[in-house]
Design an enzyme around this catalytic site. Sequence first.
Site, mmCIF file in Angstrom:
data_model
loop_
_atom_site.group_PDB
_atom_site.id
_atom_site.type_symbol
_atom_site.label_atom_id
_atom_site.label_comp_id
_atom_site.label_asym_id
_atom_site.label_seq_id
_atom_site.Cartn_x
_atom_site.Cartn_y
_atom_site.Cartn_z
ATOM 1 N N HIS A 173 0.815 -1.205 0.000
ATOM 2 C CA HIS A 173 0.000 0.000 0.000
ATOM 3 C C HIS A 173 0.856 1.267 0.000
ATOM 4 O O HIS A 173 0.334 2.374 0.038
ATOM 5 C CB HIS A 173 -0.914 -0.033 1.234
ATOM 6 C CG HIS A 173 -2.084 0.884 1.171
ATOM 7 N ND1 HIS A 173 -2.374 1.799 2.144
ATOM 8 C CD2 HIS A 173 -3.049 1.025 0.230
ATOM 9 C CE1 HIS A 173 -3.464 2.462 1.824
ATOM 10 N NE2 HIS A 173 -3.905 2.013 0.668
ATOM 11 N N LYS A 175 3.220 4.454 -1.021
ATOM 12 C CA LYS A 175 3.108 5.411 -2.118
ATOM 13 C C LYS A 175 4.285 6.383 -2.048
ATOM 14 O O LYS A 175 4.358 7.210 -1.139
ATOM 15 C CB LYS A 175 1.782 6.170 -2.024
ATOM 16 C CG LYS A 175 0.546 5.270 -2.045
ATOM 17 C CD LYS A 175 -0.701 6.033 -1.677
ATOM 18 C CE LYS A 175 -1.928 5.145 -1.713
ATOM 19 N NZ LYS A 175 -1.932 4.131 -0.647
ATOM 20 N N ASP A 180 15.628 11.775 -8.692
ATOM 21 C CA ASP A 180 17.079 11.924 -8.477
ATOM 22 C C ASP A 180 17.514 11.731 -7.029
ATOM 23 O O ASP A 180 18.525 12.296 -6.607
ATOM 24 C CB ASP A 180 17.556 13.289 -8.993
ATOM 25 C CG ASP A 180 17.599 13.359 -10.513
ATOM 26 O OD1 ASP A 180 17.655 12.285 -11.144
ATOM 27 O OD2 ASP A 180 17.560 14.465 -11.057
#
Length: 527
Positions: A173, A175, A180
């Site tokens: 789950h 995110k 860079d």
Amino acid sequence: MPALQLLIVLLALWLTGCASLPSEVQRPVSQALAQSEDTRLGRSIAEHIARTGQRHASGFRLLGATEAAYTSRLSLIDAADRTLDLQYYAILADPSTGQLLQRLREAAARGVRVRILLDDFNTTGANAQVLRLAFVPNIEVRLYNPLPGSRRSLAGRLLGSLGNIEQAQRRMHNKVFIADNQVGITGGRNLGDAYFGQGQESNFIDMDVLAAGRIVRAMSASFDAYWNNELAYPVQSLLSPDELDALKKPDDPLDRPDPDPGASPLDLSPARLTWAPALLLVDKADKIASEQEGQADTVVDGLLRLMATTREDLFIVSPYFVPGEAMMEVFAQLRRAGVRVRVLTNSLAATDAPLAHVGYARYRKRLLDMGVELYEMRAELGGGDSVLTAGSASMARVAQRGSESSSPRQPGAGGSVGASRASLHAKTLVLDHSLLVVGSMNLDLRSQLQNSEIALLIRSGTLARQAEDMAKPVLEQDAYRMGLEDGQLVWHAPDGPPIRTRFEPDAGLGMQWLLKLIGPLAPDEML
């Protein structure tokens, strides 16, 4: 056994027997960009720290409003010189995502290495077309904890997983969106129209935080741990371009992405950030392996210990709120110490996961009895644009359920939906107006025990107050304040008389009766 039931069972057994994952999978190990100070983002951050003498090497900005949340991701793609790393529970096939994916292709074409790690659960039907990126030069895509079986529909995938339904329930789950190894985004949003105020039927109120500097190295390290884990399968090991072609439909939304948004790109200048000490909490990459069940020190475990240290005020925003007994004990201790505890969650009419509401409802009277202040966001918004103006929400018009829950929760039915309905999706905590937590986790047993999660802890009174200010219009204009009178629940609306009823306001009666029947049968950790 009736003939139809027998047919379903035989079909399920056949699908289970035929579907399996590949056993010999090549997973070339790769790592985040080690030397990133020579990139444009790296130089900008290093120069700002040197010029201002910052004590803290990490800077932050809250992304509540939908436009900032969307353009921030476009800006990071455009600003990346060498690497982009994306990790998501869901990347939905729709026009706003099409624009993001087109920008990723352009970045890859100019030499940027792109790695996308996606939970497998939502990669069926039209959403499977996102996987085409795996066949673009300079772009790698891996699927986490894939389910065996056909990708034509989610129902078919679940049937194919009946032999190991426990593992199918466990989802990645997390995110993160990192450019860079210098600037990243984490929080509640997946990638899709509903998370950026562009859904025709449904949108979510949500919250992200943009981070820069030292803390991003920890975000990248967490990405690498998942990327190189044996549960991450390269797309090429699971399906071919021809198989994707077989799933393609003429009206594929990824073929008609939104035009380049006219909004100005997000200003990534370090001077626009709030610099503060921070810590990243992230679940171990193998948490969702079934043999790891019961492991301690998860993200939610850490947050429970953190909440117990609150001295004056604890404010929680969690769309799916199923506290469990351990969290209830923390709340009881805090209330005995005189700590104010407030919780904002979804009403049944607003939630996209009705079964999760069943779990929450089991604890509602006990929470109110101990003095916890409960607020349930209404589906019909009374605050209008005030929420957006305050920068608190990724909402516009909301309705249909089912874009995302914290794991395979199923869309609800019943109750009318319309273009002005909304669903809460932000996951934040504010402790003593000075410590802010923004992450992917819900405060429920599914996030604690089954899903993998990530959370950013920031010690900043400025950001903590901003988060509270962003939520204020929802509390004051768009939520019921819950109460008890003679042991019965009362919903106090901000613009009308109290509602005293045995049923949940604004929700369809059919759904409510169904939940009353099946709700008692489902354990908290499955909701």
